[in-house]
Design a protein around this motif. Structure first.
Motif, PDB file in Angstrom:
ATOM      1  N   GLN A 251       0.811  -1.217   0.000  1.00 32.48           N
ATOM      2  CA  GLN A 251       0.000   0.000   0.000  1.00 32.48           C
ATOM      3  C   GLN A 251       0.845   1.268   0.000  1.00 32.48           C
ATOM      4  OE1 GLN A 251      -2.364  -0.847   3.497  1.00 32.48           O
ATOM      5  NE2 GLN A 251      -4.114  -1.468   2.256  1.00 32.48           N
TER       6      GLN A 251
ATOM      7  N   GLN B   9      -9.214   0.872  -8.697  1.00 33.69           N
ATOM      8  CA  GLN B   9      -8.396   2.087  -8.642  1.00 33.69           C
ATOM      9  C   GLN B   9      -7.305   1.943  -7.581  1.00 33.69           C
ATOM     10  OE1 GLN B   9     -10.595   5.667  -7.917  1.00 33.69           O
ATOM     11  NE2 GLN B   9      -8.833   6.979  -8.284  1.00 33.69           N
ATOM     12  N   ALA B  10      -7.652   1.427  -6.425  1.00 32.87           N
ATOM     13  CA  ALA B  10      -6.661   1.211  -5.365  1.00 32.87           C
ATOM     14  C   ALA B  10      -5.650   0.146  -5.788  1.00 32.87           C
ATOM     15  CB  ALA B  10      -7.360   0.806  -4.069  1.00 32.87           C
ATOM     16  N   ARG B  11      -6.096  -0.856  -6.511  1.00 32.63           N
ATOM     17  CA  ARG B  11      -5.180  -1.899  -6.982  1.00 32.63           C
ATOM     18  C   ARG B  11      -4.209  -1.339  -8.020  1.00 32.63           C
ATOM     19  NH1 ARG B  11     -10.272  -5.823  -7.148  1.00 32.63           N
ATOM     20  NH2 ARG B  11     -10.270  -6.374  -4.941  1.00 32.63           N
TER      21      ARG B  11
ATOM     22  N   HIS C  45      -3.115   1.632  -8.041  1.00 34.36           N
ATOM     23  CA  HIS C  45      -2.146   2.380  -7.223  1.00 34.36           C
ATOM     24  C   HIS C  45      -1.089   1.429  -6.658  1.00 34.36           C
ATOM     25  CE1 HIS C  45      -0.527   5.241  -4.323  1.00 34.36           C
ATOM     26  NE2 HIS C  45      -0.712   4.321  -3.390  1.00 34.36           N
TER      27      HIS C  45
ATOM     28  N   ARG D  39       1.518   0.558  -9.127  1.00 34.71           N
ATOM     29  CA  ARG D  39       2.517   1.636  -9.245  1.00 34.71           C
ATOM     30  C   ARG D  39       3.499   1.582  -8.078  1.00 34.71           C
ATOM     31  NH1 ARG D  39      -2.180   4.105 -10.996  1.00 34.71           N
ATOM     32  NH2 ARG D  39      -2.545   5.183  -9.016  1.00 34.71           N
ATOM     33  N   GLN D  40       3.015   1.256  -6.887  1.00 33.22           N
ATOM     34  CA  GLN D  40       3.894   1.122  -5.721  1.00 33.22           C
ATOM     35  C   GLN D  40       4.882  -0.028  -5.937  1.00 33.22           C
ATOM     36  OE1 GLN D  40       3.986   3.547  -3.946  1.00 33.22           O
ATOM     37  NE2 GLN D  40       2.169   4.022  -2.793  1.00 33.22           N
TER      38      GLN D  40
END
Length: 164
Positions: free
Chosen positions: A102, A138-140, A142, A145-146
């Motif tokens: 995260q 959308q969170a996935r 992100h 990208r992390q």
């Protein structure tokens, strides 16, 4: 009988559900991006069974009804945490792995574990861990990208794969 356009629609829906771009999924599966796009759009005339089976397995889809019901019984984040802790003194917990995914940051105590996650963990398991770490596409996205940032920071052998 399930037809290729139906499979393509299920692949697109699942890819979006786990937050992957078509370019990322193409790279993960070893497919040409245009072939994947044609499959998803229902315009691909034919596809080999082994390539299709590998793609479905990567996304935890089964041929039977193109469902992820079998996937729901697996604990991907837990399996990934166990997988990357096998050879190290410091064991990483599923919650700690979730936090690293995260935030994109990692304590020096766990850089070897995360390096193993980036370089050696089967992609199907990585996708499951990402799916369990975030609640929506959308969170996935992100988190992907992390992961790319961590791969760059830690000099991952699979940096090109993550950096797409």
């Amino acid at each position: 009988m399930i037809r290729l356009p139906e499979i393509g629609g299920a692949v697109r829906a699942r890819r979006q559900e786990v937050g992957l771009s078509s370019q990322q999924l193409a790279a993960f599966s070893g497919m040409d991006a245009q072939t994947l796009i044609a499959l998803e759009n229902g315009t691909l005339p034919d596809m080999g069974y082994s390539q299709l089976a590998a793609l479905l397995q990567l996304l935890s889809l089964s041929f039977g009804g193109l469902s992820t019901s079998a996937r729901l019984t697996k604990r991907g984040l837990w399996m990934a945490a166990k997988n990357i802790s096998v050879s190290y003194r410091t064991e990483i917990s599923p919650d700690l792995l979730r936090g690293v995914l995260q935030t994109g940051s990692c304590s020096p105590d766990y850089t070897s574990n995360i390096g193993t996650f980036l370089d050696e963990t089967p992609l199907e398991l990585v996708i499951m861990a990402v799916e369990e770490t975030a609640d929506d596409a959308q969170a996935r996205a992100h988190i992907w990208r992390q992961i790319a940032g961590l791969a760059c920071q830690l000099g991952s052998a699979r940096s090109a794969l993550w950096g797409i």
